[in-house]
Design a protein around this motif. Structure first.
Motif, PDB file in Angstrom:
ATOM      1  N   LEU A  80     -19.524-101.490 102.643  1.00 53.80           N
ATOM      2  CA  LEU A  80     -20.791-101.058 103.235  1.00 53.80           C
ATOM      3  C   LEU A  80     -20.991 -99.546 103.169  1.00 53.80           C
ATOM      4  N   GLY A  81     -19.917 -98.808 102.899  1.00 49.46           N
ATOM      5  CA  GLY A  81     -20.015 -97.351 102.865  1.00 49.46           C
ATOM      6  C   GLY A  81     -20.091 -96.739 104.254  1.00 49.46           C
ATOM      7  N   VAL A  82     -19.387 -97.370 105.216  1.00 48.14           N
ATOM      8  CA  VAL A  82     -19.345 -96.861 106.589  1.00 48.14           C
ATOM      9  C   VAL A  82     -17.885 -96.754 107.016  1.00 48.14           C
ATOM     10  N   SER A  83     -17.652 -96.151 108.160  1.00 47.68           N
ATOM     11  CA  SER A  83     -16.281 -96.056 108.675  1.00 47.68           C
ATOM     12  C   SER A  83     -15.842 -97.408 109.251  1.00 47.68           C
ATOM     13  N   ARG A  84     -14.517 -97.581 109.401  1.00 48.16           N
ATOM     14  CA  ARG A  84     -14.013 -98.800 110.012  1.00 48.16           C
ATOM     15  C   ARG A  84     -14.467 -98.887 111.465  1.00 48.16           C
ATOM     16  N   GLN A  85     -14.585 -97.749 112.131  1.00 47.52           N
ATOM     17  CA  GLN A  85     -15.053 -97.732 113.516  1.00 47.52           C
ATOM     18  C   GLN A  85     -16.497 -98.253 113.604  1.00 47.52           C
ATOM     19  N   THR A  86     -17.326 -97.898 112.628  1.00 46.72           N
ATOM     20  CA  THR A  86     -18.705 -98.388 112.607  1.00 46.72           C
ATOM     21  C   THR A  86     -18.712 -99.894 112.375  1.00 46.72           C
ATOM     22  N   GLU A 114     -19.589-105.344 114.531  1.00 44.22           N
ATOM     23  CA  GLU A 114     -19.060-106.680 114.816  1.00 44.22           C
ATOM     24  C   GLU A 114     -19.072-106.985 116.309  1.00 44.22           C
ATOM     25  N   ALA A 115     -18.735-106.002 117.108  1.00 42.21           N
ATOM     26  CA  ALA A 115     -18.648-106.199 118.554  1.00 42.21           C
ATOM     27  C   ALA A 115     -20.022-106.175 119.222  1.00 42.21           C
ATOM     28  N   GLY A 116     -21.052-105.836 118.457  1.00 44.62           N
ATOM     29  CA  GLY A 116     -22.394-105.785 119.018  1.00 44.62           C
ATOM     30  C   GLY A 116     -22.633-104.562 119.889  1.00 44.62           C
TER      31      GLY A 116
END
Length: 166
Positions: free
Chosen positions: A23-29, A34-36
């Protein structure tokens, strides 16, 4: 609004880091999505859809309560008399017509649906008889069933949107 990102990522066998990279985002993002805890921008929502190979409507699930409130839409209500002999048939019939079961009592099932036919969603119902173990309930909820309640500890009711009919 809820989403199925974690479920669909897991089906593909990807880690959060794998999804984030695609997606080209950080794992935190990816974790926050996912967590909403955060909603994606429109462009990111489309990238999620493309990467997971699913339409937006299959990934991001709208809460009908929120939609009805935003549209200032009204509910219709209906009660149906039911016995143990015809209850399952009535649940099937009402579900196909977009009636959501919202309660039950002795010989009575309570339903609602949006007045606007375009907002109606068909429902599936499951009635289990006997003692229901915690693991059985967890298994059903993992499959997308919502617990409606139990009657006299003997009959247990579950519902979920019927995606097959649409």
């Amino acid at each position: 609004m809820t989403n199925r990102i974690r479920e669909l990522r897991t089906e593909k066998g990807w880690s959060q880091a794998d999804l984030a990279e695609r997606l080209g985002v950080s794992r935190q993002t990816a974790n926050a999505l996912e967590a909403g805890r955060t909603d994606p921008s429109l462009s990111l929502a489309f990238r999620i859809s493309w990467v997971l190979g699913r339409p937006l409507e299959e990934i991001f699930l709208c809460n009908l309560e929120e939609k009805m409130s935003a549209l200032q839409a009204n509910w219709q209500y209906q009660d149906r008399i039911a016995t143990g002999f015809d209850e399952v048939g009535i649940l099937g019939e009402m579900g196909r017509e977009g009636w959501e079961m919202v309660g039950f009592g002795p010989f009575m099932l309570h339903f609602r649906r949006p007045e606007d036919a375009d907002l109606r969603e068909p429902w599936e119902y499951e009635r289990l008889s006997g003692i229901l173990g915690i693991q059985s309930r967890v298994d059903l909820e993992t499959q997308g069933w919502s617990y409606c309640g139990s009657w006299m500890g003997l009959f247990h009711y579950f519902k979920r949107p019927d995606r097959k009919v649409n």
